[in-house]
Design a protein around this motif. Structure first.
Motif, PDB file in Angstrom:
ATOM      1  N   SER A  71     -39.378 -52.806  68.223  1.00 36.87           N
ATOM      2  CA  SER A  71     -38.763 -54.009  68.774  1.00 36.87           C
ATOM      3  C   SER A  71     -39.616 -55.215  68.383  1.00 36.87           C
ATOM      4  O   SER A  71     -40.646 -55.489  68.997  1.00 36.87           O
ATOM      5  N   ILE A  72     -39.171 -55.912  67.337  1.00 33.89           N
ATOM      6  CA  ILE A  72     -39.920 -57.035  66.774  1.00 33.89           C
ATOM      7  C   ILE A  72     -38.995 -58.236  66.648  1.00 33.89           C
ATOM      8  O   ILE A  72     -37.853 -58.104  66.183  1.00 33.89           O
ATOM      9  N   GLU A  84     -43.957 -54.712  58.960  1.00 37.06           N
ATOM     10  CA  GLU A  84     -44.221 -54.221  60.311  1.00 37.06           C
ATOM     11  C   GLU A  84     -43.274 -53.082  60.672  1.00 37.06           C
ATOM     12  O   GLU A  84     -43.698 -52.052  61.222  1.00 37.06           O
ATOM     13  N   VAL A  85     -41.988 -53.252  60.375  1.00 40.47           N
ATOM     14  CA  VAL A  85     -41.019 -52.209  60.704  1.00 40.47           C
ATOM     15  C   VAL A  85     -41.319 -50.923  59.935  1.00 40.47           C
ATOM     16  O   VAL A  85     -41.337 -49.828  60.504  1.00 40.47           O
ATOM     17  N   ARG A  86     -41.577 -51.060  58.641  1.00 38.49           N
ATOM     18  CA  ARG A  86     -41.868 -49.882  57.816  1.00 38.49           C
ATOM     19  C   ARG A  86     -43.111 -49.138  58.321  1.00 38.49           C
ATOM     20  O   ARG A  86     -43.146 -47.900  58.322  1.00 38.49           O
ATOM     21  N   HIS A  87     -44.101 -49.871  58.759  1.00 36.86           N
ATOM     22  CA  HIS A  87     -45.315 -49.222  59.264  1.00 36.86           C
ATOM     23  C   HIS A  87     -44.989 -48.307  60.437  1.00 36.86           C
ATOM     24  O   HIS A  87     -45.414 -47.138  60.468  1.00 36.86           O
ATOM     25  N   CYS A  92     -45.701 -44.127  61.669  1.00 33.63           N
ATOM     26  CA  CYS A  92     -45.843 -43.745  63.074  1.00 33.63           C
ATOM     27  C   CYS A  92     -44.664 -42.932  63.607  1.00 33.63           C
ATOM     28  O   CYS A  92     -44.694 -42.488  64.756  1.00 33.63           O
ATOM     29  N   GLY A  93     -43.638 -42.741  62.799  1.00 34.88           N
ATOM     30  CA  GLY A  93     -42.538 -41.883  63.203  1.00 34.88           C
ATOM     31  C   GLY A  93     -41.559 -42.471  64.198  1.00 34.88           C
ATOM     32  O   GLY A  93     -40.826 -41.733  64.869  1.00 34.88           O
ATOM     33  N   PHE A  94     -41.495 -43.813  64.334  1.00 38.12           N
ATOM     34  CA  PHE A  94     -40.532 -44.418  65.247  1.00 38.12           C
ATOM     35  C   PHE A  94     -39.113 -44.111  64.750  1.00 38.12           C
ATOM     36  O   PHE A  94     -38.860 -44.024  63.550  1.00 38.12           O
ATOM     37  N   VAL A  95     -38.180 -43.960  65.692  1.00 41.64           N
ATOM     38  CA  VAL A  95     -36.876 -43.385  65.356  1.00 41.64           C
ATOM     39  C   VAL A  95     -35.731 -44.398  65.271  1.00 41.64           C
ATOM     40  O   VAL A  95     -34.578 -44.012  65.047  1.00 41.64           O
ATOM     41  N   GLY A  96     -36.012 -45.669  65.443  1.00 39.66           N
ATOM     42  CA  GLY A  96     -34.962 -46.683  65.369  1.00 39.66           C
ATOM     43  C   GLY A  96     -35.545 -48.053  65.558  1.00 39.66           C
ATOM     44  O   GLY A  96     -36.764 -48.231  65.651  1.00 39.66           O
ATOM     45  N   ILE A  97     -34.649 -49.057  65.596  1.00 35.19           N
ATOM     46  CA  ILE A  97     -35.089 -50.438  65.732  1.00 35.19           C
ATOM     47  C   ILE A  97     -34.180 -51.169  66.709  1.00 35.19           C
ATOM     48  O   ILE A  97     -32.994 -50.843  66.843  1.00 35.19           O
ATOM     49  N   LYS A  98     -34.732 -52.171  67.392  1.00 35.70           N
ATOM     50  CA  LYS A  98     -33.985 -52.938  68.397  1.00 35.70           C
ATOM     51  C   LYS A  98     -33.669 -54.337  67.890  1.00 35.70           C
ATOM     52  O   LYS A  98     -34.515 -55.011  67.316  1.00 35.70           O
ATOM     53  N   LEU A 116     -32.741 -57.611  59.384  1.00 33.48           N
ATOM     54  CA  LEU A 116     -33.077 -56.405  60.152  1.00 33.48           C
ATOM     55  C   LEU A 116     -32.129 -55.260  59.804  1.00 33.48           C
ATOM     56  O   LEU A 116     -32.567 -54.117  59.633  1.00 33.48           O
ATOM     57  N   TYR A 117     -30.829 -55.553  59.683  1.00 35.87           N
ATOM     58  CA  TYR A 117     -29.870 -54.506  59.314  1.00 35.87           C
ATOM     59  C   TYR A 117     -30.203 -53.917  57.941  1.00 35.87           C
ATOM     60  O   TYR A 117     -30.126 -52.697  57.734  1.00 35.87           O
ATOM     61  N   GLU A 118     -30.531 -54.791  57.003  1.00 33.23           N
ATOM     62  CA  GLU A 118     -30.836 -54.326  55.648  1.00 33.23           C
ATOM     63  C   GLU A 118     -32.070 -53.430  55.629  1.00 33.23           C
ATOM     64  O   GLU A 118     -32.116 -52.416  54.920  1.00 33.23           O
ATOM     65  N   ILE A 119     -33.060 -53.787  56.439  1.00 34.73           N
ATOM     66  CA  ILE A 119     -34.263 -52.958  56.549  1.00 34.73           C
ATOM     67  C   ILE A 119     -33.906 -51.603  57.167  1.00 34.73           C
ATOM     68  O   ILE A 119     -34.343 -50.547  56.700  1.00 34.73           O
TER      69      ILE A 119
END
Length: 250
Positions: A71-72, A84-87, A92-98, A116-119
């Motif tokens: 969540s950024i 940041e999102v890729r890291h 770190c194995g995060f499973v989604g984005i907000k 954000l959608y494209e990432i």
């Protein structure tokens, strides 16, 4: 019954003036019988990177119990946002984005939202989108063209429009195969409507608020979902959307 809380927060928040400690959260999980949770920082976290790092540590210490959701605030340079999102996803194995339309003041159709959608599309991860409180940015109808433009992304509509816009959330979920609804903050009448219009196939249990873990479970039981449908909303749908390994064993 197995429970995955697909939308929960930890840390401080200067937008909503809240703070949830790790100890408080784990206590509520145990008290409510929640087996796994997908944690994210609040949108107003003072040090959002530190909270992400805390969630990563928890996921390492409690594998299969704690997962992370990035969540950024997307109002920043695209290269920094993607780094940041890729890291957090790749390292770190995060499973989604907000996409927090209210807390980060993001219109779902804006250029920063599209970044954000494209990432997310490149990383093949789902996007959880805040809806309801915080209109006009938080109107579910604004996601209709987005869901159609990005069929490769699974979208989870947090709060299902929150009472006033729940009918929009139903239309959105019916129009877009790649849209699921997180039912936090829905009143029982809304949940009954979602059950009638969508069934259990696209509904996902979550708490959002620390003290709502048991309450959200009770709403589904009060709405008289069948045991098979409860399995879908309590863990199977979330496990499928977020790619959690636990689904293989249940």
């Amino acid at each position: 019954m197995y429970y995955i809380d697909a939308h929960a927060h930890i840390g401080d928040c200067r937008v909503f003036d809240m703070n949830v400690t790790e100890k408080q959260f784990l206590h509520e999980m145990e008290k409510s019988g929640v087996d796994a949770a997908i944690l994210q920082p609040f949108p107003g976290a003072f040090d959002y990177l530190a909270v992400h790092d805390q969630i990563y540590r928890m996921s390492r210490e409690m594998p299969g119990k704690i997962y992370g959701l990035v969540s950024i605030n997307p109002h920043k340079d695209r290269n920094i946002l993607e780094k940041e999102v890729r890291h957090y996803v790749e390292d770190c194995g995060f499973v989604g984005i907000k996409l927090h339309t209210q807390g980060h003041a993001v219109h779902p159709g804006s250029r920063d939202a599209h970044a954000l959608y494209e990432i997310a599309a490149g990383l093949k991860i789902p996007v959880n989108v805040h809806t309801g409180l915080g209109v006009p940015f938080a109107m579910p109808s604004l996601l209709l063209p987005i869901g159609k433009q990005y069929p490769e992304i699974t979208f989870v509509v947090a709060h299902s429009g929150t009472l006033v816009y729940s009918a929009e959330a139903v239309i959105l979920a019916n129009e877009c195969e790649n849209v699921y609804l997180d039912t936090t903050m829905c009143v029982i009448e809304d949940l009954l409507m979602l059950k009638r219009e969508l069934g259990a196939e696209k509904l996902i249990f979550a708490s959002d608020s620390l003290k709502s873990m048991t309450l959200e479970q009770m709403k589904f039981r009060a709405a008289e979902f069948s045991e098979e449908d409860l399995k879908k909303v309590f863990y199977r749908n979330a496990a499928k959307v977020f790619g959690l390994d636990v689904y293989k064993d249940l």
